[in-house]
Scaffold this motif. Structure first.
Motif, mmCIF file in Angstrom:
data_model
loop_
_atom_site.group_PDB
_atom_site.id
_atom_site.type_symbol
_atom_site.label_atom_id
_atom_site.label_comp_id
_atom_site.label_asym_id
_atom_site.label_seq_id
_atom_site.Cartn_x
_atom_site.Cartn_y
_atom_site.Cartn_z
ATOM 1 N N LEU A 251 36.054 41.913 32.617
ATOM 2 C CA LEU A 251 36.439 42.376 33.946
ATOM 3 C C LEU A 251 36.901 41.218 34.809
ATOM 4 O O LEU A 251 37.908 41.319 35.529
ATOM 5 C CB LEU A 251 35.274 43.107 34.615
ATOM 6 N N LEU A 252 36.200 40.091 34.764
ATOM 7 C CA LEU A 252 36.625 38.924 35.533
ATOM 8 C C LEU A 252 38.021 38.492 35.113
ATOM 9 O O LEU A 252 38.868 38.185 35.961
ATOM 10 C CB LEU A 252 35.630 37.783 35.346
ATOM 11 N N THR A 253 38.280 38.506 33.817
ATOM 12 C CA THR A 253 39.603 38.119 33.314
ATOM 13 C C THR A 253 40.677 39.057 33.838
ATOM 14 O O THR A 253 41.760 38.614 34.248
ATOM 15 C CB THR A 253 39.597 38.121 31.779
ATOM 16 N N ARG A 254 40.388 40.357 33.858
ATOM 17 C CA ARG A 254 41.370 41.315 34.373
ATOM 18 C C ARG A 254 41.645 41.091 35.854
ATOM 19 O O ARG A 254 42.799 41.177 36.308
ATOM 20 C CB ARG A 254 40.893 42.747 34.135
ATOM 21 N N LEU A 255 40.598 40.793 36.626
ATOM 22 C CA LEU A 255 40.792 40.523 38.056
ATOM 23 C C LEU A 255 41.651 39.283 38.268
ATOM 24 O O LEU A 255 42.541 39.269 39.131
ATOM 25 C CB LEU A 255 39.436 40.354 38.743
ATOM 26 N N ILE A 256 41.376 38.239 37.499
ATOM 27 C CA ILE A 256 42.166 37.006 37.609
ATOM 28 C C ILE A 256 43.612 37.271 37.203
ATOM 29 O O ILE A 256 44.554 36.830 37.874
ATOM 30 C CB ILE A 256 41.548 35.890 36.745
ATOM 31 N N ASP A 257 43.806 38.003 36.105
ATOM 32 C CA ASP A 257 45.148 38.309 35.619
ATOM 33 C C ASP A 257 45.937 39.083 36.660
ATOM 34 O O ASP A 257 47.097 38.750 36.969
ATOM 35 C CB ASP A 257 45.043 39.101 34.313
ATOM 36 N N ARG A 258 45.325 40.115 37.240
ATOM 37 C CA ARG A 258 46.015 40.914 38.256
ATOM 38 C C ARG A 258 46.343 40.082 39.488
ATOM 39 O O ARG A 258 47.454 40.167 40.026
ATOM 40 C CB ARG A 258 45.139 42.110 38.644
ATOM 41 N N PHE A 259 45.398 39.257 39.918
ATOM 42 C CA PHE A 259 45.609 38.406 41.088
ATOM 43 C C PHE A 259 46.785 37.453 40.880
ATOM 44 O O PHE A 259 47.641 37.289 41.764
ATOM 45 C CB PHE A 259 44.332 37.619 41.374
ATOM 46 N N THR A 260 46.847 36.827 39.723
ATOM 47 C CA THR A 260 47.926 35.861 39.483
ATOM 48 C C THR A 260 49.280 36.555 39.412
ATOM 49 O O THR A 260 50.282 36.013 39.894
ATOM 50 C CB THR A 260 47.670 35.053 38.197
ATOM 51 N N LYS A 261 49.305 37.755 38.865
ATOM 52 C CA LYS A 261 50.572 38.478 38.772
ATOM 53 C C LYS A 261 51.026 38.966 40.141
ATOM 54 O O LYS A 261 52.213 38.857 40.480
ATOM 55 C CB LYS A 261 50.445 39.652 37.798
ATOM 56 N N GLU A 262 50.085 39.520 40.923
ATOM 57 C CA GLU A 262 50.435 40.038 42.242
ATOM 58 C C GLU A 262 50.942 38.948 43.188
ATOM 59 O O GLU A 262 51.720 39.235 44.104
ATOM 60 C CB GLU A 262 49.227 40.728 42.866
ATOM 61 N N ASN A 263 50.500 37.709 42.945
ATOM 62 C CA ASN A 263 50.888 36.612 43.834
ATOM 63 C C ASN A 263 51.874 35.649 43.214
ATOM 64 O O ASN A 263 52.057 34.522 43.699
ATOM 65 C CB ASN A 263 49.618 35.864 44.274
#
Length: 266
Positions: A251-263
């Motif tokens: 879950l932490l990895t998914r949050l980091i992945d989404r954050f980096t893509k969104e920004n």
């Protein structure tokens, strides 16, 4: 994964670098009493796309203790020195607990170097003076071992400790085998560190994450930090303690992945 050592600020810093060398750089900074292995399950996924650096801060893991009095600036300068050693100029930093303060100090000192922040279970100011002094005195008297069980309760959720007892024992060993000098020195750095003014000046995309069962930095503390940092996002991970990289790395990895893509950080 390549394990390496670098001469930094009068001591040696143990680090690992993995992933594509031409990928966006992401650095992980650890919590008090842990080493770079806490990120293994996160790095295993993210290193497919990111140039990942993990390291042991001084006094922890396989890094040296050094002679200088510890403070957050010293820890930040160690990370800056490691980035200099590796020739890395634009990075995303993911910091957990004291690692989050180190990340905040790095961006205060070298804002041009940091593209984004992921601040896990941390705050600009952690704990209070008397609390840190009590911990320091207990360790001076009886060693880290005396606090091992109590710290596990702060690190890991009750469910994790019950269902994954062997892993809990392993992480307890990681804690109590930390050098007393390095642990106490970092307690002093946390006791004296206050980055609340600096937090309000952070001007890069920032994601603040907290486990709902974190007893070391409770959700309200992390949520308050997110409100200080302009445009920061807050994410709560349900049923998890102080170390989401251990309890829920997927879950932490998914949050980091989404954050980096969104920004647009990838």
């Amino acid at each position: 994964m390549s394990l390496q050592v670098a001469p930094i600020n009068g001591t040696h810093i143990h680090y690992s670098q993995t992933g594509p060398k031409d990928g966006p750089v992401m650095v992980f900074a650890n919590s008090l009493g842990t080493d770079l292995r806490i990120w293994d399950d996160v790095v295993g996924v993210l290193s497919q796309r990111f140039n990942i650096v993990t390291y042991d801060k001084r006094g922890h893991g396989l890094s040296g203790i050094g002679d200088a009095p510890y403070d957050i600036s010293l820890h930040a300068n160690d990370l800056i020195g490691l980035l200099d050693h590796l020739g890395l100029n634009e990075v995303i930093i993911c910091g957990l607990s004291v690692g989050g303060l180190i990340a905040q100090k790095v961006i205060e000192q070298q804002p041009q170097r940091v593209r984004g922040l992921i601040l896990c279970d941390t705050a600009p100011k952690l704990g209070d003076y008397d609390g840190w002094n009590a911990r320091i005195e207990a360790i001076k008297a009886d060693g880290i071992e005396v606090l091992g069980d109590a710290i596990m309760e702060r690190w890991l959720s009750q469910g994790f400790r019950k269902d994954r007892a062997l892993e809990t024992a392993m992480y307890r060993d990681m804690l109590v085998r930390t050098t007393a000098e390095g642990y106490i020195g970092t307690c002093i750095a946390l006791r004296d560190g206050d980055l609340r003014d600096a937090a309000r000046k952070i001007a890069v995309p920032t994601l603040c994450i907290c486990g709902s069962d974190d007893l070391a930095t409770p959700p309200d503390v992390v949520r308050e930090m997110a409100s200080m940092i302009p445009n920061a996002k807050f994410e709560l991970i349900d049923g998890v303690g102080h170390l989401p990289c251990i309890e829920t790395p997927e879950l932490l990895t998914r949050l980091i992945d989404r954050f980096t893509k969104e920004n647009n950080l990838v």
